[in-house]
Design an enzyme around this catalytic site. Structure first.
Site, PDB file in Angstrom:
ATOM      1  N   LYS A  14      76.465 -11.133-102.474  1.00 25.63           N
ATOM      2  CA  LYS A  14      75.420 -11.839-102.865  1.00 25.63           C
ATOM      3  C   LYS A  14      75.267 -13.118-102.174  1.00 25.63           C
ATOM      4  O   LYS A  14      74.148 -13.516-101.701  1.00 25.63           O
ATOM      5  CB  LYS A  14      75.300 -12.277-104.520  1.00 25.63           C
ATOM      6  N   ARG A  89      74.194 -13.194-115.747  1.00 25.47           N
ATOM      7  CA  ARG A  89      75.325 -12.475-115.900  1.00 25.47           C
ATOM      8  C   ARG A  89      75.740 -12.093-117.213  1.00 25.47           C
ATOM      9  O   ARG A  89      76.727 -11.290-117.050  1.00 25.47           O
ATOM     10  CB  ARG A  89      76.489 -13.529-115.264  1.00 25.47           C
ATOM     11  N   ARG A 128      88.406 -13.160 -98.612  1.00 29.01           N
ATOM     12  CA  ARG A 128      87.723 -14.426 -98.807  1.00 29.01           C
ATOM     13  C   ARG A 128      88.619 -15.667 -99.254  1.00 29.01           C
ATOM     14  O   ARG A 128      88.544 -16.564 -98.918  1.00 29.01           O
ATOM     15  CB  ARG A 128      86.613 -14.265 -99.763  1.00 29.01           C
ATOM     16  N   ARG A 134      89.029 -21.080-102.824  1.00 32.74           N
ATOM     17  CA  ARG A 134      88.576 -20.989-104.100  1.00 32.74           C
ATOM     18  C   ARG A 134      89.799 -20.555-105.280  1.00 32.74           C
ATOM     19  O   ARG A 134      90.340 -19.221-104.768  1.00 32.74           O
ATOM     20  CB  ARG A 134      87.405 -19.952-104.238  1.00 32.74           C
ATOM     21  N   ARG A 146      87.767 -10.387-113.059  1.00 33.97           N
ATOM     22  CA  ARG A 146      86.196 -10.605-113.090  1.00 33.97           C
ATOM     23  C   ARG A 146      85.495  -9.390-112.693  1.00 33.97           C
ATOM     24  O   ARG A 146      84.507  -9.107-113.075  1.00 33.97           O
ATOM     25  CB  ARG A 146      86.237 -11.269-111.469  1.00 33.97           C
TER      26      ARG A 146
HETATM   27  P1  B4P Z   1      80.305 -13.011-101.246  1.00 34.84           P
HETATM   28  O1  B4P Z   1      79.173 -12.997-100.424  1.00 34.84           O
HETATM   29  O2  B4P Z   1      81.058 -14.536-101.214  1.00 34.84           O
HETATM   30  O3  B4P Z   1      80.494 -12.497-102.565  1.00 34.84           O
HETATM   31  P2  B4P Z   1      79.634 -12.787-103.966  1.00 34.84           P
HETATM   32  O4  B4P Z   1      79.094 -11.530-104.646  1.00 34.84           O
HETATM   33  O5  B4P Z   1      78.444 -13.972-103.863  1.00 34.84           O
HETATM   34  O6  B4P Z   1      80.594 -13.562-104.941  1.00 34.84           O
HETATM   35  P3  B4P Z   1      80.981 -13.954-106.210  1.00 34.84           P
HETATM   36  O7  B4P Z   1      80.308 -13.102-107.498  1.00 34.84           O
HETATM   37  O8  B4P Z   1      82.516 -13.884-106.391  1.00 34.84           O
HETATM   38  O9  B4P Z   1      80.756 -15.617-106.669  1.00 34.84           O
HETATM   39  P4  B4P Z   1      79.954 -16.435-107.774  1.00 34.84           P
HETATM   40  O10 B4P Z   1      80.009 -17.957-106.807  1.00 34.84           O
HETATM   41  O11 B4P Z   1      78.656 -15.939-107.961  1.00 34.84           O
HETATM   42  O12 B4P Z   1      81.177 -11.930-100.499  1.00 34.84           O
HETATM   43  C1  B4P Z   1      82.502 -11.852-100.760  1.00 34.84           C
HETATM   44  C2  B4P Z   1      83.334 -11.550 -99.440  1.00 34.84           C
HETATM   45  O13 B4P Z   1      82.963 -10.429 -98.685  1.00 34.84           O
HETATM   46  C3  B4P Z   1      83.041 -12.747 -98.483  1.00 34.84           C
HETATM   47  O14 B4P Z   1      84.363 -13.184 -97.720  1.00 34.84           O
HETATM   48  C4  B4P Z   1      82.196 -12.117 -97.310  1.00 34.84           C
HETATM   49  O15 B4P Z   1      82.478 -12.464 -95.897  1.00 34.84           O
HETATM   50  C5  B4P Z   1      82.680 -10.569 -97.553  1.00 34.84           C
HETATM   51  N1  B4P Z   1      81.586  -9.766 -96.981  1.00 34.84           N
HETATM   52  C6  B4P Z   1      80.015  -9.960 -97.527  1.00 34.84           C
HETATM   53  N2  B4P Z   1      79.534  -8.791 -97.064  1.00 34.84           N
HETATM   54  C7  B4P Z   1      80.202  -8.003 -96.587  1.00 34.84           C
HETATM   55  C8  B4P Z   1      80.047  -6.737 -95.803  1.00 34.84           C
HETATM   56  N3  B4P Z   1      78.798  -6.037 -95.656  1.00 34.84           N
HETATM   57  N4  B4P Z   1      81.340  -6.231 -95.039  1.00 34.84           N
HETATM   58  C9  B4P Z   1      82.375  -6.517 -95.392  1.00 34.84           C
HETATM   59  N5  B4P Z   1      82.543  -7.859 -95.790  1.00 34.84           N
HETATM   60  C10 B4P Z   1      81.614  -8.444 -96.582  1.00 34.84           C
HETATM   61  O16 B4P Z   1      81.064 -16.773-109.035  1.00 34.84           O
HETATM   62  C11 B4P Z   1      82.041 -17.202-109.156  1.00 34.84           C
HETATM   63  C12 B4P Z   1      82.624 -17.517-110.744  1.00 34.84           C
HETATM   64  O17 B4P Z   1      81.712 -18.540-111.226  1.00 34.84           O
HETATM   65  C13 B4P Z   1      82.515 -16.387-111.702  1.00 34.84           C
HETATM   66  O18 B4P Z   1      83.580 -15.564-111.693  1.00 34.84           O
HETATM   67  C14 B4P Z   1      82.190 -17.337-112.795  1.00 34.84           C
HETATM   68  O19 B4P Z   1      83.538 -17.619-113.674  1.00 34.84           O
HETATM   69  C15 B4P Z   1      81.225 -18.298-112.568  1.00 34.84           C
HETATM   70  N6  B4P Z   1      79.826 -18.094-112.746  1.00 34.84           N
HETATM   71  C16 B4P Z   1      78.899 -17.900-111.878  1.00 34.84           C
HETATM   72  N7  B4P Z   1      77.784 -17.787-112.258  1.00 34.84           N
HETATM   73  C17 B4P Z   1      77.736 -17.651-113.729  1.00 34.84           C
HETATM   74  C18 B4P Z   1      77.000 -17.196-114.585  1.00 34.84           C
HETATM   75  N8  B4P Z   1      75.651 -16.801-114.533  1.00 34.84           N
HETATM   76  N9  B4P Z   1      77.212 -17.224-115.951  1.00 34.84           N
HETATM   77  C19 B4P Z   1      78.888 -17.470-116.362  1.00 34.84           C
HETATM   78  N10 B4P Z   1      79.844 -17.696-115.168  1.00 34.84           N
HETATM   79  C20 B4P Z   1      79.197 -17.706-113.911  1.00 34.84           C
END
Ligand code: B4P
Length: 192
Positions: A14, A89, A128, A134, A146
């Site tokens: 995302k 979420r 990552r 992180r 998670r």
């Molecule tokens: P990312 O792009 O970093 O993944 P994400 O989906 O954004 O991550 P996440 O859900 O963990 O984060 P958030 O900050 O929202 O990609 C992951 C990895 O994969 C990277 O290394 C990237 O380079 C690689 N990658 C991407 N695309 C690829 C592809 N096509 N092929 C190969 N590799 C690829 O959440 C963090 C925490 O914050 C949660 O656990 C929760 O505790 C809290 N939180 C956030 N929002 C919340 C909410 N609304 N309510 C309650 N808690 C919340």
């Protein structure tokens, strides 16, 4: 306005795709994960409260996150459209977001959901962890937690928006550019 939710499990890409969508379409990015990490970095009361939940792979309480999003929407009036990344979420967050947007005579126009198998999610989070610094990436038990939280609490968000026929699920496996191009096609098809 055109308001988009980028939806998917932790590690589905995302944040990665949001960056590209923002630079192409000029959305206002609203990532609750980024907002929470910035509160932690600034050692605010909210950040200190959120950190223990995030480090355990749990969701931060709804009231905290909804308050943060409310403030962000109010301080960004007149934008072209929001890209919500990592929010909502829970079903309660989705209902709250609908109300917040309705109070500005707005709504969610589209939910793009990234579908990625669980073993790939774990591999990506392990990858990552090497560079993100992180604390919630470093521990495999936390990563599994998670994913469990996603299944138990977050999948309900897709059900919520499916009833209004606003969800499109796309393959999140493949090259970052190919995934970006399929996301872009869906947005373009809606004339944004
Ligand atoms: P990312 O792009 O970093 O993944 P994400 O989906 O954004 O991550 P996440 O859900 O963990 O984060 P958030 O900050 O929202 O990609 C992951 C990895 O994969 C990277 O290394 C990237 O380079 C690689 N990658 C991407 N695309 C690829 C592809 N096509 N092929 C190969 N590799 C690829 O959440 C963090 C925490 O914050 C949660 O656990 C929760 O505790 C809290 N939180 C956030 N929002 C919340 C909410 N609304 N309510 C309650 N808690 C919340």
């Amino acid at each position: 306005m055109f308001n988009l939710i980028l939806f998917g499990p932790p590690g589905s890409g995302k944040g990665t795709q949001s960056e590209k969508l923002i630079s192409k379409y000029g959305f206002k990015h609203l990532s609750t994960g980024d907002l929470l990490r910035s509160e932690i970095a600034n050692q605010t009361k909210l950040g200190l409260e959120a950190k223990s939940f995030m480090d355990a792979g749990q969701l931060v309480p709804d009231a905290v996150v909804i308050g943060m999003v409310d403030a962000a929407i109010n301080s960004n009036k007149g934008v072209y459209g929001f890209l919500f990344d990592g929010f909502p979420r829970t079903k309660a967050q989705a209902v709250a977001l609908d109300h917040l947007l309705a109070s500005h005579e707005e709504k969610i126009d589209l939910v793009l959901a990234l579908d990625v198998p669980e073993d790939e999610l774990l591999q990506r989070m392990i990858g990552r962890a090497k560079t993100s610094g992180r604390s919630d990436d470093a521990n495999p038990e936390v990563q599994k937690n998670r994913i469990a939280v996603y299944k138990n609490e977050t999948l309900a968000v897709a059900d919520h928006y499916s009833q209004f026929d606003r969800v499109v699920t796309l393959n999140g496996l493949g090259s970052i550019d190919d995934i970006f191009s399929s996301l872009s096609k869906e947005i373009d098809a809606r004339g944004f």
